[in-house]
Design a protein around this motif. Structure first.
Motif, short mmCIF file in Angstrom:
data_model
loop_
_atom_site.label_atom_id
_atom_site.label_comp_id
_atom_site.label_asym_id
_atom_site.label_seq_id
_atom_site.Cartn_x
_atom_site.Cartn_y
_atom_site.Cartn_z
N ARG A 4 15.15 26.21 17.12
CA ARG A 4 13.83 25.87 16.57
C ARG A 4 12.83 25.52 17.67
O ARG A 4 11.78 24.94 17.43
CB ARG A 4 13.98 24.73 15.56
N LYS B 224 1.87 15.72 19.48
CA LYS B 224 2.18 16.53 18.29
C LYS B 224 3.53 17.24 18.45
O LYS B 224 4.28 17.39 17.47
CB LYS B 224 1.02 17.53 18.10
N ASP B 225 3.84 17.68 19.67
CA ASP B 225 5.13 18.34 19.91
C ASP B 225 6.29 17.38 19.67
O ASP B 225 7.33 17.75 19.13
CB ASP B 225 5.22 18.85 21.36
N GLU C 70 6.18 14.76 17.70
CA GLU C 70 6.26 14.52 16.25
C GLU C 70 6.99 15.68 15.56
O GLU C 70 7.85 15.46 14.70
CB GLU C 70 4.86 14.32 15.66
N ASP C 71 6.66 16.90 15.96
CA ASP C 71 7.33 18.08 15.38
C ASP C 71 8.83 18.03 15.68
O ASP C 71 9.66 18.32 14.83
CB ASP C 71 6.73 19.38 15.94
N LYS D 84 10.70 15.50 13.52
CA LYS D 84 10.92 15.96 12.13
C LYS D 84 12.18 16.83 12.07
O LYS D 84 13.03 16.65 11.20
CB LYS D 84 9.71 16.78 11.67
#
Ligand SMILES: Cc1ncc(COP(=O)(O)O)c(C=O)c1O
Length: 370
Positions: free
Chosen positions: A325, A351-352, A354-355, A358
């Motif tokens: 992924r 943001k990376d 946070e991604d 997840k």
């Protein structure tokens, strides 16, 4: 500009690079003995000195090698034959310095601390007193990447000043990722490489050296050849050329990476890295993980996390799930403690992270690890 699939590397370098750094390598072929390339070389060298705040008294020697080559060049070029280097070891890279000295019969006194624990500066001072007159240099790792511990640069360099020894700092994974001022911090030799926090491609190591100290090493009968720091320095000064064939395209990429470092601004880069660490730390703790080292010693560039106790946990399987992924994580074993490591350096952004978190949580829940 050619677009390539973006991977988020959470291993501690080679780090994720920008597309502009990748594309900077697609240039016309050039002989590195051409003046045009010499000017590029000098511009990169001078900007690396600037990034270390060393314009007043330092120069920079670039070498074609991974980071270890820079450390090897330094240790084998600057220690006089009748002196020793005190090596502080609290991780794999401190131990590597000792192995390099053994390989070349460079005299060394070792301070060994269990990995994952801070250095005991009283014990270090005792060694400096015991070996007074014998030790000429003190060498240590700034950010010991094995465990993510930050060794206290200012305090250690104060000790080296007190005992009049020169300081060698392996700042491989901290240079350009946190504040280091070679002038203020009294660093005689700082070693780093092109593929970590400066966000370039692998292939160049560099030693930011106090010019006076470096010139004095001319009195030492050489133990090395390719990696002789002074010879490499003098050749570039006289000829505006690398002494040996440089990795041409990697240097173009480093030129672009250094430009992007100053465009972003050192303070913003340090803040970006630290903010990604904070996001990661908070979530990882919420998910129930423990850290290998006490939080107050974290360098905030890499976090070593204890493996979960669940019998269903497999690092390799977790790695593969994340890798498919677009996220790369890194294993780690310290003594009998199994850890995995998450680094937050390179051209990656909150943001990376946070991604990543997840997908990480999704995997842990699917496998019922948490
Ligand atoms: C602190 C430190 N020193 C030395 C090295 C060795 O660098 P290289 O693998 O580029 O030879 C590393 C690599 O991660 C490092 O983190």
């Amino acid at each position: 500009m050619k677009q390539v699939k973006r991977n988020i590397l959470l291993n501690p370098g080679p780090a994720t690079t920008t597309d502009t750094v990748k594309n900077a390598m697609v240039v016309s072929d050039i002989c590195p003995r051409e003046l045009e390339f010499g000017e590029l070389t000098l511009s990169v060298r001078n900007d690396l000195i600037k990034a270390a705040y060393g314009e007043k008294n330092h120069t920079c020697v670039m070498l074609t090698s991974s980071g270890t080559g820079g450390v090897e060049a330094c240790l084998t070029s600057v220690i006089p034959h009748d002196k020793k280097v005190l090596i502080l070891n609290n991780g794999a890279y401190g131990e590597r310095m000792q192995k390099i000295c053994d390989a070349y019969s460079v005299g060394h006194v070792d301070y060994n601390q269990e990995w994952g624990f801070p250095l005991d500066l009283n014990a270090v001072e005792k060694l400096l007193q015991e070996h007074l007159g014998e030790i000429s240099h003190l060498a240590f790792i700034h950010h010991e990447t094995t465990v993510g511990i930050l060794n206290p640069l200012t305090e250690i360099s104060a000790l080296s000043q007190k005992y009049k020894v020169e300081t060698i700092v392996d700042a491989m994974s901290s240079f350009a990722g946190m504040m280091i001022d070679v002038e203020k911090d009294n660093i005689h030799y700082l070693v780093s490489s092109s593929n970590k926090c400066i966000q370039g491609m692998a292939g160049i190591s560099f030693v930011i050296a106090n010019t006076k100290s470096l010139l004095k090493t001319g009195e030492i009968k050489a133990r090395n050849f390719y990696f002789n720091l002074l010879e490499n320095h003098l050749y570039l000064e006289r000829n505006k050329q690398f002494l040996f064939t440089p990795p041409v395209q990697t240097l173009y990429a480093l030129r672009q990476a250094v430009t992007e470092y100053f465009e972003e601004g050192p303070k913003n880069r340090f803040a970006r890295y630290a903010s990604m660490y904070e996001i990661m730390k908070k979530k990882v703790r919420e998910l129930g993980f423990e850290f290998l080292i006490e939080e107050k010693y974290h360098a905030k560039l890499l976090t070593a996390i204890m493996d979960p106790k669940s019998p269903d946990y497999s690092f390799n399987e977790m790695h593969d799930y994340l890798f498919e992924r677009g996220f790369t994580i890194y294993p780690g074993k310290v003594g009998n403690k199994n850890t995995f490591r998450l680094s937050n350096i390179g051209a990656i952004y909150p943001k990376d992270i946070e991604d990543f978190l997840k997908v990480f949580e999704e995997y842990l829940r699917i496998k019922k690890i948490i």
